[in-house]
Structures are given as C-alpha cells and as structure tokens.
Design a protein around this motif. Structure first.
Motif, PDB file in Angstrom:
ATOM      1  N   ALA A  49      -3.821   2.236  -6.983  1.00  0.00           N
ATOM      2  CA  ALA A  49      -3.136   3.149  -7.896  1.00  0.00           C
ATOM      3  C   ALA A  49      -2.974   4.545  -7.297  1.00  0.00           C
ATOM      4  O   ALA A  49      -2.025   5.248  -7.604  1.00  0.00           O
ATOM      5  N   ARG A  50      -3.926   4.954  -6.438  1.00  0.00           N
ATOM      6  CA  ARG A  50      -3.845   6.274  -5.813  1.00  0.00           C
ATOM      7  C   ARG A  50      -4.583   6.254  -4.482  1.00  0.00           C
ATOM      8  O   ARG A  50      -5.401   5.385  -4.231  1.00  0.00           O
ATOM      9  N   ASP A  51      -4.298   7.244  -3.649  1.00  0.00           N
ATOM     10  CA  ASP A  51      -4.998   7.390  -2.375  1.00  0.00           C
ATOM     11  C   ASP A  51      -6.302   8.124  -2.630  1.00  0.00           C
ATOM     12  O   ASP A  51      -6.289   9.227  -3.187  1.00  0.00           O
ATOM     13  N   GLU A  52      -7.428   7.504  -2.217  1.00  0.00           N
ATOM     14  CA  GLU A  52      -8.719   8.145  -2.446  1.00  0.00           C
ATOM     15  C   GLU A  52      -9.809   7.505  -1.606  1.00  0.00           C
ATOM     16  O   GLU A  52      -9.687   6.364  -1.171  1.00  0.00           O
ATOM     17  N   VAL A  53     -10.848   8.275  -1.373  1.00  0.00           N
ATOM     18  CA  VAL A  53     -12.094   7.747  -0.834  1.00  0.00           C
ATOM     19  C   VAL A  53     -12.948   7.478  -2.057  1.00  0.00           C
ATOM     20  O   VAL A  53     -13.314   8.400  -2.785  1.00  0.00           O
ATOM     21  N   ALA A  54     -13.228   6.189  -2.308  1.00  0.00           N
ATOM     22  CA  ALA A  54     -13.822   5.780  -3.575  1.00  0.00           C
ATOM     23  C   ALA A  54     -15.336   5.655  -3.555  1.00  0.00           C
ATOM     24  O   ALA A  54     -15.945   5.514  -4.596  1.00  0.00           O
ATOM     25  N   GLY A  55     -15.939   5.667  -2.394  1.00  0.00           N
ATOM     26  CA  GLY A  55     -17.387   5.501  -2.320  1.00  0.00           C
ATOM     27  C   GLY A  55     -17.756   4.698  -1.096  1.00  0.00           C
ATOM     28  O   GLY A  55     -17.014   4.665  -0.115  1.00  0.00           O
ATOM     29  N   THR A  56     -18.893   4.040  -1.172  1.00  0.00           N
ATOM     30  CA  THR A  56     -19.316   3.170  -0.084  1.00  0.00           C
ATOM     31  C   THR A  56     -19.468   1.757  -0.626  1.00  0.00           C
ATOM     32  O   THR A  56     -19.780   1.560  -1.806  1.00  0.00           O
ATOM     33  N   VAL A  57     -19.232   0.788   0.233  1.00  0.00           N
ATOM     34  CA  VAL A  57     -19.341  -0.621  -0.136  1.00  0.00           C
ATOM     35  C   VAL A  57     -20.072  -1.371   0.970  1.00  0.00           C
ATOM     36  O   VAL A  57     -20.119  -0.916   2.111  1.00  0.00           O
ATOM     37  N   ASP A  58     -20.622  -2.500   0.612  1.00  0.00           N
ATOM     38  CA  ASP A  58     -21.202  -3.383   1.621  1.00  0.00           C
ATOM     39  C   ASP A  58     -20.100  -4.238   2.213  1.00  0.00           C
ATOM     40  O   ASP A  58     -19.234  -4.727   1.491  1.00  0.00           O
ATOM     41  N   SER A  59     -20.136  -4.399   3.521  1.00  0.00           N
ATOM     42  CA  SER A  59     -19.169  -5.248   4.210  1.00  0.00           C
ATOM     43  C   SER A  59     -19.951  -6.174   5.133  1.00  0.00           C
ATOM     44  O   SER A  59     -21.136  -5.957   5.368  1.00  0.00           O
ATOM     45  N   PRO A  60     -19.312  -7.196   5.681  1.00  0.00           N
ATOM     46  CA  PRO A  60     -20.017  -8.090   6.601  1.00  0.00           C
ATOM     47  C   PRO A  60     -20.593  -7.362   7.818  1.00  0.00           C
ATOM     48  O   PRO A  60     -21.588  -7.795   8.389  1.00  0.00           O
ATOM     49  N   ASP A  61     -19.989  -6.245   8.196  1.00  0.00           N
ATOM     50  CA  ASP A  61     -20.459  -5.474   9.347  1.00  0.00           C
ATOM     51  C   ASP A  61     -21.472  -4.401   8.961  1.00  0.00           C
ATOM     52  O   ASP A  61     -21.921  -3.649   9.816  1.00  0.00           O
ATOM     53  N   GLY A  62     -21.797  -4.292   7.691  1.00  0.00           N
ATOM     54  CA  GLY A  62     -22.708  -3.264   7.201  1.00  0.00           C
ATOM     55  C   GLY A  62     -21.983  -2.347   6.231  1.00  0.00           C
ATOM     56  O   GLY A  62     -20.824  -2.584   5.889  1.00  0.00           O
ATOM     57  N   PRO A  63     -22.628  -1.294   5.778  1.00  0.00           N
ATOM     58  CA  PRO A  63     -21.998  -0.377   4.823  1.00  0.00           C
ATOM     59  C   PRO A  63     -20.713   0.234   5.391  1.00  0.00           C
ATOM     60  O   PRO A  63     -20.620   0.490   6.584  1.00  0.00           O
ATOM     61  N   ALA A  64     -19.750   0.437   4.502  1.00  0.00           N
ATOM     62  CA  ALA A  64     -18.472   1.016   4.909  1.00  0.00           C
ATOM     63  C   ALA A  64     -17.988   1.974   3.832  1.00  0.00           C
ATOM     64  O   ALA A  64     -18.340   1.843   2.660  1.00  0.00           O
ATOM     65  N   LEU A  65     -17.184   2.917   4.245  1.00  0.00           N
ATOM     66  CA  LEU A  65     -16.554   3.857   3.331  1.00  0.00           C
ATOM     67  C   LEU A  65     -15.373   3.133   2.672  1.00  0.00           C
ATOM     68  O   LEU A  65     -14.536   2.559   3.363  1.00  0.00           O
ATOM     69  N   ALA A  66     -15.328   3.140   1.346  1.00  0.00           N
ATOM     70  CA  ALA A  66     -14.240   2.476   0.621  1.00  0.00           C
ATOM     71  C   ALA A  66     -13.065   3.433   0.495  1.00  0.00           C
ATOM     72  O   ALA A  66     -13.186   4.493  -0.114  1.00  0.00           O
ATOM     73  N   VAL A  67     -11.933   3.067   1.084  1.00  0.00           N
ATOM     74  CA  VAL A  67     -10.728   3.894   1.051  1.00  0.00           C
ATOM     75  C   VAL A  67      -9.621   3.089   0.378  1.00  0.00           C
ATOM     76  O   VAL A  67      -9.311   1.977   0.802  1.00  0.00           O
ATOM     77  N   ARG A  68      -9.052   3.658  -0.676  1.00  0.00           N
ATOM     78  CA  ARG A  68      -7.937   3.006  -1.384  1.00  0.00           C
ATOM     79  C   ARG A  68      -6.670   3.794  -1.102  1.00  0.00           C
ATOM     80  O   ARG A  68      -6.681   5.019  -1.152  1.00  0.00           O
ATOM     81  N   VAL A  69      -5.591   3.051  -0.817  1.00  0.00           N
ATOM     82  CA  VAL A  69      -4.310   3.706  -0.533  1.00  0.00           C
ATOM     83  C   VAL A  69      -3.192   3.016  -1.303  1.00  0.00           C
ATOM     84  O   VAL A  69      -3.250   1.816  -1.565  1.00  0.00           O
ATOM     85  N   ARG A  70      -2.172   3.793  -1.649  1.00  0.00           N
ATOM     86  CA  ARG A  70      -1.013   3.239  -2.365  1.00  0.00           C
ATOM     87  C   ARG A  70      -0.116   2.420  -1.454  1.00  0.00           C
ATOM     88  O   ARG A  70       0.568   1.524  -1.906  1.00  0.00           O
ATOM     89  N   ALA A  71      -0.105   2.728  -0.180  1.00  0.00           N
ATOM     90  CA  ALA A  71       0.801   2.079   0.766  1.00  0.00           C
ATOM     91  C   ALA A  71       0.499   0.589   0.894  1.00  0.00           C
ATOM     92  O   ALA A  71      -0.635   0.149   0.757  1.00  0.00           O
ATOM     93  N   ALA A  72       1.557  -0.157   1.179  1.00  0.00           N
ATOM     94  CA  ALA A  72       1.421  -1.597   1.417  1.00  0.00           C
ATOM     95  C   ALA A  72       1.203  -1.848   2.906  1.00  0.00           C
ATOM     96  O   ALA A  72       1.339  -0.947   3.734  1.00  0.00           O
ATOM     97  N   LEU A  73       0.864  -3.071   3.224  1.00  0.00           N
ATOM     98  CA  LEU A  73       0.644  -3.458   4.620  1.00  0.00           C
ATOM     99  C   LEU A  73       1.989  -3.668   5.309  1.00  0.00           C
ATOM    100  O   LEU A  73       2.362  -4.783   5.644  1.00  0.00           O
ATOM    101  N   ASP A  74       2.719  -2.608   5.511  1.00  0.00           N
ATOM    102  CA  ASP A  74       4.056  -2.707   6.084  1.00  0.00           C
ATOM    103  C   ASP A  74       4.163  -1.781   7.289  1.00  0.00           C
ATOM    104  O   ASP A  74       4.266  -0.563   7.140  1.00  0.00           O
ATOM    105  N   GLY A  75       4.084  -2.351   8.478  1.00  0.00           N
ATOM    106  CA  GLY A  75       4.276  -1.574   9.696  1.00  0.00           C
ATOM    107  C   GLY A  75       3.243  -0.473   9.913  1.00  0.00           C
ATOM    108  O   GLY A  75       3.574   0.566  10.468  1.00  0.00           O
ATOM    109  N   GLY A  76       2.021  -0.679   9.474  1.00  0.00           N
ATOM    110  CA  GLY A  76       0.977   0.309   9.702  1.00  0.00           C
ATOM    111  C   GLY A  76       0.953   1.456   8.709  1.00  0.00           C
ATOM    112  O   GLY A  76       0.222   2.427   8.904  1.00  0.00           O
ATOM    113  N   LYS A  77       1.729   1.359   7.641  1.00  0.00           N
ATOM    114  CA  LYS A  77       1.761   2.444   6.654  1.00  0.00           C
ATOM    115  C   LYS A  77       0.423   2.605   5.949  1.00  0.00           C
ATOM    116  O   LYS A  77      -0.003   3.721   5.669  1.00  0.00           O
TER     117      LYS A  77
END
Length: 117
Positions: free
Chosen positions: A34-62
């Motif tokens: 819904a918006r561009d933001e740093v939302a917090g931290t999350v657990d990932s398979p590689d360890g903790p990660a910064l959760a980043v949400r973006v409005r852009a779609a997966l189109d050409g690196g946007k």
C-alpha cells in the motif's frame, strides 16, 4: 584516570555487517504494498532481515530501486549511498549502505523498540 561510561550495546544488529566504509543490511522486500516503508524486522531463512514494503511491482527492477529509496529515506541519507549488492531477483536482498554502522544500528534499535510497543 577517569572512566568513561560504556556505550549502550547495539541491539538487533544481526541483519547488519560492517564492510569497509559502510555496512551491509539484509532486507526482505515485499512489492505491491500500500505504501513505501521500512516496516520492521522479520525472520528469514538467512536470519533476521529488515522488512521493506514498496508500491512498485516486479517490473524491470522497479521494486529494487524503490526498496533502495525506502531504505535511504528511512536512514535520512541520499539514495546514491544505498546499493543492491545481492539478491536482484530474490525477496531476500543485501544492500550496501555507504555510511557508518552505528547510525544504522541505532535506527534499527529505534525500529525494534517501536515494534515491541
């Protein structure tokens, strides 16, 4: 000799790694948010990660460019000081930030304390 007070320990820095004049941050990017933001931290398979949400779609690196912009805005630095170094096509990415480790770690600590509330 006067003893100085020890600096507070840096919390939640496992998604950070010092590299030369900057640091690397592990991030998990969620496109089409819904918006561009740093939302917090999350657990990932590689360890903790910064959760980043973006409005852009997966189109050409946007989404990657938007994620770099969101991290730069969150840290209050120029976008040119944030670069994607690993994970171009993956949700889990590594970004190189051309700034000192301590301000980034302190921003993560503030984010983590906000998450706990």
């Amino acid at each position: 000799m006067r003893r100085g007070r020890l600096a507070e320990p840096i919390q939640h820095t496992t998604c950070l790694r010092a590299r030369g004049n900057g640091c690397d941050i592990r991030v998990r990017v969620t496109p089409k948010a819904a918006r561009d933001e740093v939302a917090g931290t999350v657990d990932s398979p590689d360890g903790p990660a910064l959760a980043v949400r973006v409005r852009a779609a997966l189109d050409g690196g946007k989404a990657n460019a938007a994620a770099c912009q969101a991290v730069a805005d969150w840290l209050g630095i120029a976008t040119s000081r944030v670069a994607l170094v690993r994970g171009m096509t993956s949700r889990i990415k590594t970004m190189r930030v051309d700034t000192e480790l301590r301000p980034v770690a302190q921003a993560l600590d503030r984010l983590a304390s906000r998450q706990r509330v």
